[in-house]
Design a protein around this motif. Sequence first.
Motif, mmCIF file in Angstrom:
data_model
loop_
_atom_site.group_PDB
_atom_site.id
_atom_site.type_symbol
_atom_site.label_atom_id
_atom_site.label_comp_id
_atom_site.label_asym_id
_atom_site.label_seq_id
_atom_site.Cartn_x
_atom_site.Cartn_y
_atom_site.Cartn_z
ATOM 1 N N VAL A 87 0.800 -1.235 0.000
ATOM 2 C CA VAL A 87 0.000 0.000 0.000
ATOM 3 C C VAL A 87 0.830 1.281 0.000
ATOM 4 C CG1 VAL A 87 -1.918 -1.142 1.159
ATOM 5 C CG2 VAL A 87 -0.234 0.089 2.529
ATOM 6 N N ASN A 88 2.107 1.241 0.234
ATOM 7 C CA ASN A 88 3.097 2.317 0.365
ATOM 8 C C ASN A 88 3.222 2.768 1.824
ATOM 9 O OD1 ASN A 88 1.670 4.856 0.954
ATOM 10 N ND2 ASN A 88 1.030 4.923 -1.201
ATOM 11 N N GLN A 91 0.499 5.256 3.445
ATOM 12 C CA GLN A 91 -0.771 4.584 3.716
ATOM 13 C C GLN A 91 -0.622 3.587 4.868
ATOM 14 O OE1 GLN A 91 -3.523 5.587 2.247
ATOM 15 N NE2 GLN A 91 -2.311 7.019 1.042
ATOM 16 N N HIS A 94 -0.659 5.379 8.149
ATOM 17 C CA HIS A 94 -2.035 5.788 8.450
ATOM 18 C C HIS A 94 -2.870 4.591 8.910
ATOM 19 C CE1 HIS A 94 -2.013 9.770 5.936
ATOM 20 N NE2 HIS A 94 -1.302 9.839 7.038
ATOM 21 N N LEU A 95 -2.674 3.438 8.276
ATOM 22 C CA LEU A 95 -3.390 2.229 8.702
ATOM 23 C C LEU A 95 -3.015 1.867 10.136
ATOM 24 C CD1 LEU A 95 -3.151 -0.128 5.584
ATOM 25 C CD2 LEU A 95 -5.247 0.771 6.617
ATOM 26 N N THR A 98 -4.769 4.298 12.502
ATOM 27 C CA THR A 98 -6.216 4.057 12.539
ATOM 28 C C THR A 98 -6.533 2.800 13.352
ATOM 29 O OG1 THR A 98 -6.479 5.134 10.392
ATOM 30 C CG2 THR A 98 -8.242 3.664 11.081
ATOM 31 N N ARG A 117 -0.783 15.533 8.573
ATOM 32 C CA ARG A 117 -1.764 14.829 7.740
ATOM 33 C C ARG A 117 -2.611 13.927 8.618
ATOM 34 N NH1 ARG A 117 0.897 13.205 1.990
ATOM 35 N NH2 ARG A 117 -1.310 12.880 1.554
ATOM 36 N N PRO A 119 -4.880 10.798 9.145
ATOM 37 C CA PRO A 119 -5.203 9.543 8.452
ATOM 38 C C PRO A 119 -6.678 9.506 8.090
ATOM 39 C CG PRO A 119 -3.906 9.120 10.434
ATOM 40 C CD PRO A 119 -4.307 10.556 10.479
#
Length: 205
Positions: A87-88, A91, A94-95, A98, A117, A119
């Motif tokens: 997913v890079n 990302q 952020h996962l 979360t 930023r 998420p």
Amino acid sequence: MIPDLSLERLAWQQGARIVAGLDEVGRGPLAGPVTAAAVVLDPARIPEGINDSKKLTARRREALAEAIAEVAQIAIVHVAAAEIDRVNILQASHLAMTRALARLSSRPDLALVDGNRLPPALPCPGRTVIGGDARSLSIAAASIVAKVARDRLMVDLAQQHPGYGWERNAGYPTPEHKKALRDLGVTPQHRRSFAPVRNILYQEN
């Protein structure tokens, strides 16, 4: 600058009951996961000496991580190299954040997130805080918990994959690690989407 509870107090005054600090560590390494921690502090029981994890010694971080775990709600999530490649790294970080928020035993009314930023798909409202680990005690606590958890995991992985020095470099691209990559090759813990690893795989093929 020493972190304090001013951002948390502002959120409490605005009606938030549960405020979580959120931070991640491990975007830059060539190996291992990216790790996020979410921490909800009890304002009446805050361990002394919480600061940006980068400003603390390893021994102090370890002691504080234990102290935080005793008095705060914490959740830690690792997102492994294979998912980072899928997913890079942005990302994946952020996962991790979360998922860490979602694993807290109480759902926060607000998450204070280190960085600029937010998420997507957070399970609660969020607020970005640039330089948050130097400003918010909750974010600083999360930075400590995440760093200690990831460092411990990298010590374990170093025993499974000796020679790369992960117990010392935590998977970051030190000269020692890059030399071992060339000499010993790529492990399943390496991030194949990162250029130094990808280049070695390309040479092998």
